[in-house]
Design an enzyme around this catalytic site. Structure first.
Site, PDB file in Angstrom:
ATOM      1  N   CYS A 131      41.952 -45.411   1.177  1.00  0.00           N
ATOM      2  CA  CYS A 131      42.242 -44.098   0.593  1.00  0.00           C
ATOM      3  C   CYS A 131      42.754 -43.148   1.677  1.00  0.00           C
ATOM      4  O   CYS A 131      43.722 -42.412   1.478  1.00  0.00           O
ATOM      5  CB  CYS A 131      41.019 -43.521  -0.108  1.00  0.00           C
ATOM      6  N   ALA A 163      31.793 -42.350  -2.240  1.00  0.00           N
ATOM      7  CA  ALA A 163      31.830 -43.601  -1.471  1.00  0.00           C
ATOM      8  C   ALA A 163      30.695 -44.506  -1.945  1.00  0.00           C
ATOM      9  O   ALA A 163      29.527 -44.249  -1.659  1.00  0.00           O
ATOM     10  CB  ALA A 163      31.678 -43.299   0.021  1.00  0.00           C
ATOM     11  N   PRO A 165      28.765 -48.422  -2.568  1.00  0.00           N
ATOM     12  CA  PRO A 165      28.243 -49.402  -1.605  1.00  0.00           C
ATOM     13  C   PRO A 165      29.332 -50.234  -0.932  1.00  0.00           C
ATOM     14  O   PRO A 165      29.226 -50.563   0.247  1.00  0.00           O
ATOM     15  CB  PRO A 165      27.310 -50.282  -2.446  1.00  0.00           C
ATOM     16  N   THR A 167      32.506 -49.352  -0.210  1.00  0.00           N
ATOM     17  CA  THR A 167      33.170 -48.521   0.802  1.00  0.00           C
ATOM     18  C   THR A 167      32.284 -48.406   2.041  1.00  0.00           C
ATOM     19  O   THR A 167      32.744 -48.517   3.176  1.00  0.00           O
ATOM     20  CB  THR A 167      33.465 -47.121   0.221  1.00  0.00           C
ATOM     21  N   ARG A 168      30.999 -48.204   1.829  1.00  0.00           N
ATOM     22  CA  ARG A 168      30.075 -48.036   2.961  1.00  0.00           C
ATOM     23  C   ARG A 168      29.985 -49.303   3.805  1.00  0.00           C
ATOM     24  O   ARG A 168      29.927 -49.246   5.028  1.00  0.00           O
ATOM     25  CB  ARG A 168      28.684 -47.643   2.450  1.00  0.00           C
ATOM     26  N   LYS A 169      29.989 -50.446   3.131  1.00  0.00           N
ATOM     27  CA  LYS A 169      29.923 -51.723   3.864  1.00  0.00           C
ATOM     28  C   LYS A 169      31.179 -51.939   4.703  1.00  0.00           C
ATOM     29  O   LYS A 169      31.170 -52.682   5.672  1.00  0.00           O
ATOM     30  CB  LYS A 169      29.828 -52.883   2.869  1.00  0.00           C
ATOM     31  N   ASN A 273      40.027 -39.088  -3.219  1.00  0.00           N
ATOM     32  CA  ASN A 273      40.171 -40.350  -2.485  1.00  0.00           C
ATOM     33  C   ASN A 273      40.268 -41.538  -3.439  1.00  0.00           C
ATOM     34  O   ASN A 273      40.930 -42.529  -3.145  1.00  0.00           O
ATOM     35  CB  ASN A 273      39.018 -40.545  -1.498  1.00  0.00           C
TER      36      ASN A 273
END
Length: 304
Positions: A131, A163, A165, A167-169, A273
């Site tokens: 994004c 964001a 899970p 995206t966070r990973k 995003n």
């Protein structure tokens, strides 16, 4: 009734669910499958309510039905870690993969900058960068088409709520993939990317900062004109994309400050995003679909 190309989506999270809403409005794409791994997921439930076929068995739950259902384009909105496997299975059945993870095993696509370069190449996997990449690379390219950019740095700030899970990973992959595309697509000799997840409540709109360090004195008038022209191009598919400040010139540095408001298809409008990613993916898929419908592109199975 015009013929539409049938599509499947893997990953019913924030990005996949927002993308589904956009595909349903497309004149040439018809989403018919949503693939997840959790039968209780909100995204799968929503898709079922819309009359979309669903499976909670991952990509293996989709594969046996792809040919019978005529699926030709598959979007992967899962995680960089599983993308290569998903892509291999989908490509083996002769379907094109649009990758919305930062896996980047296929060539990068940022529609306003290089969409036309993908025409006629027969690619079976294209990557939508990230994004932050979709929001900022057009600005780097707008500067680099006027004069050489020695260094491009982008900072993407997104609301923590937007964001999920996946995206966070993928934060490390996000920074690597975006920096690589700032160079390859944006035209900077060296690229750097930074992402900030802001936990503020109420959630903040997506904000992006782009710094370009030039090799020679900036041609301010030409760069300003190029940036404004590029903003208009991005606004064709993301109307909420706007220049908040800039370009600001300081010696050899050019800075651009952006804000991206979403359409609110899934998460509220602060999550621009999601929109910039999903709208770019939909636009890219539409170009391939138009080629298929015109008989200019025949997808071939790719055996790994």
């Amino acid at each position: 009734m015009t013929k539409k190309i049938k599509c499947a989506l893997i990953g019913p999270g924030n990005i996949g669910t927002d993308l589904l809403a956009k595909l349903q409005r497309s004149p040439v794409l018809e989403p018919i499958w949503m693939v997840g791994i959790d039968p209780e997921s909100d995204g799968l439930k929503r898709a079922r309510e819309m009359g979309i076929k669903t499976t909670a068995d991952g990509v293996d739950g989709l594969i046996p039905h792809m040919q019978a259902d005529g699926v030709q384009i598959v979007f992967d909105a899962t995680s960089a870690y599983v993308h290569a496997d998903n892509s291999r299975k989908v490509n083996a059945l002769g379907a094109l993969m649009i990758d919305l993870t930062p896996a980047a095993i296929g060539p990068f696509c940022v529609p306003t900058v290089n969409l036309k370069e993908h025409v006629g190449k027969g690619e079976m996997n294209v990557n939508m960068v990230t994004c932050g990449g979709q929001a900022t690379i057009p600005m780097v390219a707008a500067v680099s088409r006027v004069q050489p950019v020695a260094y491009g740095e982008i900072v993407a700030t997104v609301s923590s709520k937007s964001a999920g899970p996946g995206t966070r990973k993928n934060i490390d992959e996000f920074t690597r993939t975006t920096a690589g595309a700032v160079e390859k697509v944006g035209g900077a000799k060296k690229g750097k990317a930074i992402i900030i997840l802001n936990p503020a409540e109420p959630p903040l709109i997506m904000r992006d900062t782009v710094h370009c360090l030039l090799e020679s004195e900036p041609d301010q008038a030409k760069i300003t004109e190029s940036i404004h022209a590029m903003i208009k191009e991005v606004q064709k598919y993301v109307p909420g994309y706007k220049l908040v400040n800039g370009p600001v010139f300081d010696g050899l540095r050019v800075s651009v400050y952006l804000e991206v408001e979403g359409l609110g298809d899934y998460l509220p409008k602060y999550a621009g995003n999601l929109d910039i990613m999903t709208a770019a993916a939909a636009r890219t898929a539409e170009m391939f679909a138009e080629e298929i419908l015109a008989g200019q592109l025949t997808l071939q199975p790719v055996h790994a």
